[in-house]
Write an enzyme that holds these catalytic residues in place. Structure first.
Site, PDB file in Angstrom:
ATOM      1  N   CYS A   1       0.819  -1.226   0.000  1.00  0.00           N
ATOM      2  CA  CYS A   1       0.000   0.000   0.000  1.00  0.00           C
ATOM      3  C   CYS A   1       0.850   1.273   0.000  1.00  0.00           C
ATOM      4  CB  CYS A   1      -0.959  -0.003   1.187  1.00  0.00           C
ATOM      5  SG  CYS A   1      -2.233  -1.260   1.003  1.00  0.00           S
TER       6      CYS A   1
ATOM      7  N   HIS B   1      -2.926   7.144   3.159  1.00  0.00           N
ATOM      8  CA  HIS B   1      -3.443   5.885   2.618  1.00  0.00           C
ATOM      9  C   HIS B   1      -4.779   5.583   3.299  1.00  0.00           C
ATOM     10  CE1 HIS B   1      -3.772   2.064   0.867  1.00  0.00           C
ATOM     11  NE2 HIS B   1      -3.692   1.420   2.016  1.00  0.00           N
TER      12      HIS B   1
ATOM     13  N   ASN C   1     -10.031   0.363   0.318  1.00  0.00           N
ATOM     14  CA  ASN C   1      -8.572   0.388   0.163  1.00  0.00           C
ATOM     15  C   ASN C   1      -8.233  -0.122  -1.234  1.00  0.00           C
ATOM     16  OD1 ASN C   1      -5.824  -0.036   0.259  1.00  0.00           O
ATOM     17  ND2 ASN C   1      -5.832  -1.190   2.179  1.00  0.00           N
TER      18      ASN C   1
HETATM   19  O1  UT7 Z   1      -3.556  -1.392   3.669  1.00  0.00           O
HETATM   20  C1  UT7 Z   1      -2.633  -2.315   4.132  1.00  0.00           C
HETATM   21  C2  UT7 Z   1      -2.504  -2.204   5.581  1.00  0.00           C
HETATM   22  N1  UT7 Z   1      -3.684  -2.739   6.214  1.00  0.00           N
HETATM   23  C3  UT7 Z   1      -4.247  -2.091   7.227  1.00  0.00           C
HETATM   24  O2  UT7 Z   1      -3.835  -1.014   7.581  1.00  0.00           O
HETATM   25  C4  UT7 Z   1      -5.397  -2.785   7.929  1.00  0.00           C
HETATM   26  C5  UT7 Z   1      -5.255  -2.618   9.429  1.00  0.00           C
HETATM   27  N2  UT7 Z   1      -6.244  -3.370  10.177  1.00  0.00           N
HETATM   28  C6  UT7 Z   1      -7.565  -3.004  10.242  1.00  0.00           C
HETATM   29  O3  UT7 Z   1      -7.991  -2.074   9.590  1.00  0.00           O
HETATM   30  C7  UT7 Z   1      -8.445  -3.729  11.201  1.00  0.00           C
HETATM   31  O4  UT7 Z   1      -7.662  -4.525  12.054  1.00  0.00           O
HETATM   32  C8  UT7 Z   1      -9.525  -4.630  10.531  1.00  0.00           C
HETATM   33  C9  UT7 Z   1     -10.559  -3.762   9.838  1.00  0.00           C
HETATM   34  C10 UT7 Z   1      -8.874  -5.554   9.526  1.00  0.00           C
HETATM   35  C11 UT7 Z   1     -10.250  -5.472  11.595  1.00  0.00           C
HETATM   36  O5  UT7 Z   1     -10.800  -4.624  12.599  1.00  0.00           O
HETATM   37  P1  UT7 Z   1     -10.488  -4.856  14.140  1.00  0.00           P
HETATM   38  O6  UT7 Z   1     -11.239  -3.857  14.881  1.00  0.00           O
HETATM   39  O7  UT7 Z   1      -9.003  -4.879  14.326  1.00  0.00           O
HETATM   40  O8  UT7 Z   1     -11.120  -6.263  14.377  1.00  0.00           O
HETATM   41  P2  UT7 Z   1     -10.414  -7.611  14.908  1.00  0.00           P
HETATM   42  O9  UT7 Z   1      -9.627  -8.246  13.823  1.00  0.00           O
HETATM   43  O10 UT7 Z   1      -9.713  -7.328  16.208  1.00  0.00           O
HETATM   44  O11 UT7 Z   1     -11.673  -8.501  15.219  1.00  0.00           O
HETATM   45  C12 UT7 Z   1     -12.615  -8.135  16.255  1.00  0.00           C
HETATM   46  C13 UT7 Z   1     -13.837  -9.039  16.152  1.00  0.00           C
HETATM   47  C14 UT7 Z   1     -13.479 -10.505  16.006  1.00  0.00           C
HETATM   48  O12 UT7 Z   1     -14.452 -11.235  16.729  1.00  0.00           O
HETATM   49  P3  UT7 Z   1     -14.116 -11.821  18.196  1.00  0.00           P
HETATM   50  O13 UT7 Z   1     -12.929 -12.712  18.006  1.00  0.00           O
HETATM   51  O14 UT7 Z   1     -13.803 -10.628  19.028  1.00  0.00           O
HETATM   52  O15 UT7 Z   1     -15.372 -12.529  18.564  1.00  0.00           O
HETATM   53  C15 UT7 Z   1     -13.626 -10.798  14.559  1.00  0.00           C
HETATM   54  O16 UT7 Z   1     -13.973 -12.139  14.276  1.00  0.00           O
HETATM   55  O17 UT7 Z   1     -14.556  -8.703  14.963  1.00  0.00           O
HETATM   56  C16 UT7 Z   1     -14.778  -9.886  14.198  1.00  0.00           C
HETATM   57  N3  UT7 Z   1     -14.822  -9.507  12.800  1.00  0.00           N
HETATM   58  C17 UT7 Z   1     -15.952  -9.150  12.186  1.00  0.00           C
HETATM   59  N4  UT7 Z   1     -17.214  -9.050  12.617  1.00  0.00           N
HETATM   60  C18 UT7 Z   1     -18.133  -8.643  11.741  1.00  0.00           C
HETATM   61  C19 UT7 Z   1     -13.795  -9.426  11.906  1.00  0.00           C
HETATM   62  N5  UT7 Z   1     -14.248  -9.022  10.719  1.00  0.00           N
HETATM   63  C20 UT7 Z   1     -15.577  -8.853  10.857  1.00  0.00           C
HETATM   64  C21 UT7 Z   1     -16.587  -8.437   9.991  1.00  0.00           C
HETATM   65  N6  UT7 Z   1     -17.860  -8.338  10.483  1.00  0.00           N
HETATM   66  N7  UT7 Z   1     -16.367  -8.116   8.703  1.00  0.00           N
END
Ligand code: UT7
Length: 343
Positions: free
Chosen positions: A130, A270, A300
């Site tokens: 990215c 970004h 993104n």
């Molecule tokens: O561009 C390249 C660089 N990439 C980035 O900068 C991305 C950086 N990361 C992020 O933007 C975020 O970490 C994400 C958007 C990918 C994920 O958000 P998060 O707030 O960090 O969520 P998480 O991965 O900590 O997951 C929290 C909960 C989990 O459930 P449990 O284990 O707490 O029960 C996931 O299973 O959210 C759940 N979850 C979802 N729930 C509903 C993950 N994706 C989804 C979803 N809908 N789409």
């Protein structure tokens, strides 16, 4: 006699210094709009979760079979050449930033050059996740500053839908398809790329990568069955590094050039997550009205993101505006560029 010799030569050097200015922007996004509601029918998610955790409402998808990153890149470059009244024959170099090349080889840049009719240039691809467009800006600027190249096209294009697993809810809402292109030209004015801070940390590769399809693990029935040709991301870990990385370098370049919040006209960040953009702006002391944001409608788009922002904000930009670009992506790669707008 007001100046001694060394003073005179410093002034002459300053007057003759070639800067690399952006002199035009083009872009292309596919027509098909993939909404959060449609994604909610594919995986267990909701518009509310995606909006609050990421900030994306919809993204564009290149649907038609047989089309790839070069097709979007070609449209962006044609748009750029038309807008800037530039002939394909005038281009000296075309650089394409992408993580989703049409094929392993040859470079997508060569395919774009061929499709656009750019015959007098050399071209190559650059992959920095990215941060691809940001690293590409630095590279393009160096060629222009050398004095040997007058018109350099930098295109960022990614068909992220080709490597997104639409059965994986942690990745499928994030990415979209799109392309943008800018023209770099030399100038003796104090505009264009002023400075940069660029970083990589290859140890970060384990947290964000595509497992198969390269030389270590070529495509096989097993890799397809294991769904290893898609983006693998440990979101929370990448998030933490992105927030730190983008804000740290943006603040460092502000300090280096003694830029206050008032001096900065636009942050061009970004667009991976609205919370990352907000955190970066907050640490820089910037209000949202000075931040370019299009994540809600495009998601993104990896290397397409920065030029798509410039394309949309072009009419609001004024000569000498101070722009701070900041990115973070797979690699890990991150960095910032301080650029003065040229028109
Ligand atoms: O561009 C390249 C660089 N990439 C980035 O900068 C991305 C950086 N990361 C992020 O933007 C975020 O970490 C994400 C958007 C990918 C994920 O958000 P998060 O707030 O960090 O969520 P998480 O991965 O900590 O997951 C929290 C909960 C989990 O459930 P449990 O284990 O707490 O029960 C996931 O299973 O959210 C759940 N979850 C979802 N729930 C509903 C993950 N994706 C989804 C979803 N809908 N789409």
């Amino acid at each position: 006699m007001f100046f001694n010799n060394s003073c005179c030569s410093t002034i002459l050097l300053f007057m003759n210094k070639i800067n690399a200015a952006i002199t035009g922007v083009g872009a292309y996004v596919p027509e098909y709009i993939l909404t959060n509601d449609e994604i909610s029918k594919m995986v267990d998610t909701s518009d509310e979760w995606i909006m609050t955790r990421i900030g994306i409402k919809e993204r564009r998808i290149l649907k038609k079979k047989g089309l790839g990153s070069s097709d979007m890149g070609t449209k962006a470059v044609i748009n750029l050449l038309e807008k800037t009244n530039t002939l394909p024959s005038e281009i000296d170099l075309l650089i394409c930033s992408t993580v989703t090349p049409d094929m392993q080889f040859p470079a997508t840049a060569n395919i774009i050059s061929d499709k656009v009719g750019i015959k007098n240039a050399f071209s190559f691809d650059l992959n920095a996740g990215c941060s691809g467009f940001l690293f590409g800006m630095s590279t393009a600027a160096k060629f222009v500053e050398s004095g040997n190249y007058k018109k350099v096209v930098l295109v960022g294009t990614d068909k992220m839908s080709s490597i997104v697993d639409y059965t994986d809810r942690s990745v499928s809402p994030i990415f979209g398809d799109g392309a943008g292109a800018v023209l770099f030209e030399p100038t003796n004015e104090n505009v264009g790329v002023i400075d940069e801070i660029l970083h990589t940390d290859g140890a970060g590769r384990v947290h964000l990568h595509q497992k198969a399809g390269g030389s270590v693990k070529p495509a096989s029935h097993e890799t397809v069955d294991a769904r290893e040709h898609f983006v693998y991301q440990e979101g929370r870990h990448v998030f933490k590094h992105a927030v730190m990385g983008m804000a740290d370098v943006a603040i460092e370049i502000m300090k280096k050039h003694k830029l206050t919040v008032e001096d900065i006209d636009w942050l061009v960040p970004h667009q991976a997550n609205m919370r990352i953009i907000d955190a970066t702006a907050r640490r820089m002391g910037l209000k949202r009205n000075k931040v370019m944001i299009n994540i809600e409608k495009y998601g993104n788009t990896t290397a397409g993101t920065l030029p798509l922002l410039l394309w949309e904000w072009e009419n609001k930009l004024k000569k000498n505006d101070n722009l701070i670009f900041a990115t973070f992506g797979a690699g890990f790669t991150w960095g910032t560029i301080f650029l003065k707008w040229a028109y």
